[in-house]
Design a protein around this motif. Structure first.
Motif, PDB file in Angstrom:
ATOM      1  N   LYS A 366       0.832  -1.205   0.000  1.00 31.10           N
ATOM      2  CA  LYS A 366       0.000   0.000   0.000  1.00 31.10           C
ATOM      3  C   LYS A 366       0.865   1.253   0.000  1.00 31.10           C
ATOM      4  O   LYS A 366       0.478   2.287  -0.568  1.00 31.10           O
ATOM      5  N   GLY A 367       2.029   1.174   0.626  1.00 30.90           N
ATOM      6  CA  GLY A 367       2.949   2.316   0.671  1.00 30.90           C
ATOM      7  C   GLY A 367       3.780   2.268   1.933  1.00 30.90           C
ATOM      8  O   GLY A 367       3.711   1.312   2.721  1.00 30.90           O
ATOM      9  N   TYR A 368       4.599   3.286   2.125  1.00 28.09           N
ATOM     10  CA  TYR A 368       5.385   3.433   3.348  1.00 28.09           C
ATOM     11  C   TYR A 368       4.589   4.275   4.352  1.00 28.09           C
ATOM     12  O   TYR A 368       4.060   5.333   3.992  1.00 28.09           O
ATOM     13  N   TYR A 369       4.514   3.811   5.579  1.00 27.43           N
ATOM     14  CA  TYR A 369       3.731   4.487   6.605  1.00 27.43           C
ATOM     15  C   TYR A 369       4.346   5.839   6.939  1.00 27.43           C
ATOM     16  O   TYR A 369       5.544   5.959   7.184  1.00 27.43           O
ATOM     17  N   LYS A 370       3.499   6.860   6.917  1.00 27.89           N
ATOM     18  CA  LYS A 370       3.888   8.234   7.265  1.00 27.89           C
ATOM     19  C   LYS A 370       5.015   8.761   6.376  1.00 27.89           C
ATOM     20  O   LYS A 370       5.805   9.599   6.801  1.00 27.89           O
ATOM     21  N   ALA A 371       5.094   8.267   5.149  1.00 27.84           N
ATOM     22  CA  ALA A 371       6.175   8.692   4.252  1.00 27.84           C
ATOM     23  C   ALA A 371       5.656   8.811   2.823  1.00 27.84           C
ATOM     24  O   ALA A 371       6.058   8.052   1.937  1.00 27.84           O
ATOM     25  N   PRO A 372       4.768   9.788   2.560  1.00 25.10           N
ATOM     26  CA  PRO A 372       4.195   9.895   1.219  1.00 25.10           C
ATOM     27  C   PRO A 372       5.232  10.204   0.141  1.00 25.10           C
ATOM     28  O   PRO A 372       5.096   9.737  -0.997  1.00 25.10           O
ATOM     29  N   GLU A 373       6.266  10.972   0.474  1.00 28.91           N
ATOM     30  CA  GLU A 373       7.276  11.299  -0.533  1.00 28.91           C
ATOM     31  C   GLU A 373       8.101  10.072  -0.900  1.00 28.91           C
ATOM     32  O   GLU A 373       8.404   9.844  -2.084  1.00 28.91           O
ATOM     33  N   VAL A 378       8.840   5.517  -5.345  1.00 28.98           N
ATOM     34  CA  VAL A 378       8.969   4.138  -5.843  1.00 28.98           C
ATOM     35  C   VAL A 378       7.668   3.574  -6.398  1.00 28.98           C
ATOM     36  O   VAL A 378       7.692   2.570  -7.113  1.00 28.98           O
ATOM     37  N   LEU A 379       6.527   4.201  -6.096  1.00 28.37           N
ATOM     38  CA  LEU A 379       5.225   3.664  -6.496  1.00 28.37           C
ATOM     39  C   LEU A 379       4.487   4.704  -7.334  1.00 28.37           C
ATOM     40  O   LEU A 379       4.127   5.773  -6.843  1.00 28.37           O
ATOM     41  N   SER A 380       4.285   4.388  -8.612  1.00 32.45           N
ATOM     42  CA  SER A 380       3.662   5.344  -9.525  1.00 32.45           C
ATOM     43  C   SER A 380       2.149   5.408  -9.292  1.00 32.45           C
ATOM     44  O   SER A 380       1.555   4.491  -8.719  1.00 32.45           O
ATOM     45  N   PRO A 381       1.498   6.471  -9.744  1.00 33.69           N
ATOM     46  CA  PRO A 381       0.041   6.572  -9.563  1.00 33.69           C
ATOM     47  C   PRO A 381      -0.743   5.423 -10.187  1.00 33.69           C
ATOM     48  O   PRO A 381      -1.825   5.084  -9.717  1.00 33.69           O
ATOM     49  N   ASP A 382      -0.181   4.812 -11.240  1.00 28.51           N
ATOM     50  CA  ASP A 382      -0.890   3.686 -11.873  1.00 28.51           C
ATOM     51  C   ASP A 382      -0.407   2.330 -11.354  1.00 28.51           C
ATOM     52  O   ASP A 382      -0.675   1.289 -11.960  1.00 28.51           O
ATOM     53  N   GLY A 383       0.309   2.327 -10.201  1.00 29.19           N
ATOM     54  CA  GLY A 383       0.576   1.081  -9.509  1.00 29.19           C
ATOM     55  C   GLY A 383       1.881   0.376  -9.793  1.00 29.19           C
ATOM     56  O   GLY A 383       2.116  -0.720  -9.273  1.00 29.19           O
ATOM     57  N   TRP A 384       2.783   0.976 -10.584  1.00 28.76           N
ATOM     58  CA  TRP A 384       4.063   0.330 -10.873  1.00 28.76           C
ATOM     59  C   TRP A 384       5.054   0.600  -9.747  1.00 28.76           C
ATOM     60  O   TRP A 384       5.294   1.745  -9.374  1.00 28.76           O
ATOM     61  N   LEU A 385       5.637  -0.478  -9.210  1.00 28.77           N
ATOM     62  CA  LEU A 385       6.633  -0.378  -8.152  1.00 28.77           C
ATOM     63  C   LEU A 385       8.027  -0.495  -8.749  1.00 28.77           C
ATOM     64  O   LEU A 385       8.344  -1.462  -9.445  1.00 28.77           O
ATOM     65  N   SER A 386       8.853   0.504  -8.492  1.00 26.24           N
ATOM     66  CA  SER A 386      10.257   0.453  -8.918  1.00 26.24           C
ATOM     67  C   SER A 386      11.045  -0.335  -7.872  1.00 26.24           C
ATOM     68  O   SER A 386      11.119   0.067  -6.709  1.00 26.24           O
ATOM     69  N   THR A 387      11.638  -1.446  -8.279  1.00 23.69           N
ATOM     70  CA  THR A 387      12.341  -2.301  -7.327  1.00 23.69           C
ATOM     71  C   THR A 387      13.745  -1.794  -6.997  1.00 23.69           C
ATOM     72  O   THR A 387      14.322  -2.201  -5.987  1.00 23.69           O
ATOM     73  N   ASN A 388      14.307  -0.949  -7.875  1.00 20.94           N
ATOM     74  CA  ASN A 388      15.706  -0.522  -7.743  1.00 20.94           C
ATOM     75  C   ASN A 388      16.673  -1.691  -7.885  1.00 20.94           C
ATOM     76  O   ASN A 388      17.835  -1.591  -7.478  1.00 20.94           O
ATOM     77  N   ASP A 389      16.202  -2.793  -8.463  1.00 21.81           N
ATOM     78  CA  ASP A 389      17.053  -3.944  -8.732  1.00 21.81           C
ATOM     79  C   ASP A 389      17.291  -4.069 -10.231  1.00 21.81           C
ATOM     80  O   ASP A 389      16.367  -3.899 -11.038  1.00 21.81           O
TER      81      ASP A 389
END
Length: 507
Positions: A366-373, A378-389
């Motif tokens: 869902k996201g990082y708690y208390k860390a919207p920035e 890492v998480l785009s508005p359309d749901g893509w997660l950047s793994t940084n891998d």
């Protein structure tokens, strides 16, 4: 293989009640000398949920569970689910300052300590004035409710309601609090169960800490989906594992460090007897070819490799059940999840080229708690997660992990992937495991290798350098090889890359 999404009303405690009354007398946990049945555990978590509600835990609150693997810890996680509270699962072996930082960040209503199985948990609880309790067969301590704690909104939909808050190990920076929903955990654990056909006849060794998402989802929750029996272990001990294997374990899932300890006993003359073992899995940290070959020879079974991250709850790719692989593939994307491999401009790269893996699917946090920035990074508005891998994908769809994007070393204009250098180092008989990092020098980067040395084998730095030179291009070869007795590692066994980078900076 197809996996249905959990129902909108799904909660992880449903993994117990779904088997009742049919499996009421079937073993669910083995903990030291006692065996618990599904029926007994359901009664325990119900009683614990009633206690926590009476103590002040409300829907949307955080229940901070400081402990080690045990029936009490599992009951607390499931009781929180029953009350629509968030389970903040924390390893009791963290330092007092680390526990305090998590407590300050998550703002728990109550803190729960598994003091009966963990002296560390007892000390953390004592420092906070927790009082002991015995309820329905479990012993624990608990703080008084904090009136100033603020409950989060509660969502009926399992895709939105947070089940667990997992703090990342911080191997490359400060830990982040990952919000995983009931649907996240339900989907991923169902996928794990289906991929290895977990069933009621299986006995699964649970030594991976539940405070790590690998232990929580891939081991514990997936076993519960299948109605299996979990052998709970607070702390890993290779000799205990040997006895459990002889007694009839069917699954063992561990990190490389656990396999190294078992191999040390085996190669020193201990016999590994495992009459029912059918599945061996490695995750949580990179598996190198040398270790893979030794483990497969010991068990006469393929070791199933995989890849994931906390933000994907955790599974991203798996090798098909008991498929033998001659290379170091981490397998194929799990069903129901989309993948793409992109360059620095987020353009899809040609198949076979290295790029960053991005994923989208029901396993994504869902996201990082208390860390919207941090979430937006890492998480785009359309749901893509950047793994940084960094990965590459073979024509058959199999993935190969090349390393972390931020760990890439650029040496004289050439890309050096630490995993390639580590694989060459780890193939030498004097090396237990290694960690390769870059060190900035005069507008360039040096390749620095730290190697954990086998105390039973004489270490010769010149011989190791010559060994690596036969296997790597000149620009990939370490400019410095530093032997150490033990590499810094998290409680999960994962090497702390940031700590190694700091060591290299001091050279």
């Amino acid at each position: 293989m197809t996996i249905d999404l959990p129902a909108p009303a799904f909660r992880i405690h449903d993994l117990i009640s779904m088997h009742l009354p049919r499996l009421a007398d079937h073993p669910i946990f083995i903990e030291e000398a006692r065996t618990w049945t599904y029926g007994e555990f359901q009664a325990t978590l119900t009683a614990l949920a009633a206690f926590l509600r009476e103590a002040g835990l409300q829907p949307g609150d955080r229940l901070m569970i400081v402990g080690e693997n045990s029936v009490a810890q599992t009951a607390a996680i499931m009781a929180a689910s029953t009350l629509d509270a968030w389970a903040v699962i924390v390893n009791a072996r963290l330092s007092p300052s680390e526990i305090a930082a998590i407590q300050d960040h998550c703002d728990p209503r109550l803190m729960f300590f598994t003091h009966a199985v963990s002296d560390d948990a007892r000390e953390h609880g004592t420092a906070r004035g927790a009082t002991g309790h015995h309820i329905a067969g479990i012993d624990f301590s608990c703080t008084l409710a904090r009136a100033e704690a603020i409950a989060e909104p509660v969502c009926a939909d399992s895709r939105e309601q947070v089940a667990a808050l997992i703090y990342t190990t911080g191997t490359t920076g400060n830990p982040k609090a990952v919000m995983l929903t009931h649907s996240n955990l339900g989907f991923t654990s169902a996928t794990s169960r289906a991929s290895r056909n977990t069933g009621e006849n299986d006995v699964i060794y649970a030594a991976l800490p539940m405070s790590h998402v690998y232990g929580l989802t891939t081991v514990v929750l997936s076993a519960l989906w299948g109605g299996a029996t979990l052998h709970l272990v607070a702390r890993f001990d290779a000799r205990h594992l040997l006895r459990a294997l002889a007694d009839g374990l069917t699954f063992f899932m561990g990190v490389p460090a656990m396999y190294l300890r078992l191999l040390a006993l085996h190669e020193a003359g201990e016999t590994v007897v495992a009459p029912r073992l059918r599945f061996v899995h490695c995750g949580g940290a990179p598996l190198d070819a040398a270790l893979k070959n030794r483990v497969e020879a010991m068990f006469n079974l393929p070791i199933n490799n995989g890849y994931g991250m906390t933000e994907a709850s955790p599974t991203i790719t798996v090798v098909p059940y008991n498929q033998r692989c001659d290379d170091m593939t981490v397998g194929y994307a799990i069903p129901g999840m989309e993948t793409r491999v992109v360059d620095e401009q987020r353009r899809i790269v040609p198949q076979g080229e290295v790029g960053e893996l991005q994923i989208r699917g029901p396993n994504v946090m869902k996201g990082y708690y208390k860390a919207p920035e941090q979430t937006a990074a890492v998480l785009s508005p359309d749901g893509w997660l950047s793994t940084n891998d960094l990965v590459r994908q073979a024509p058959d769809g199999a993935f190969y992990v090349m390393g972390r994007l931020k760990d890439l070393i650029i040496r004289s204009g050439f890309n050096v992937y630490p995993s390639e250098v580590e694989a060459a180092l780890n193939a030498h008989p004097s090396v237990v495991q290694s960690c390769v990092v870059g060190r900035p020098v005069d507008s360039d980067e040096q390749v620095i290798a730290y190697v954990e040395v086998d105390p039973q084998v004489k270490f010769d730095a010149a011989a190791l350098s010559a060994f690596v030179a036969e296997r790597l291009a000149p620009y990939k070869r370490p400019q410095m090889i530093v032997p150490v007795e033990r590499l810094p590692a998290a409680q999960s066994g994962k090497i702390l890359k940031k700590a190694v980078q700091e060591m290299a900076a001091r050279l």
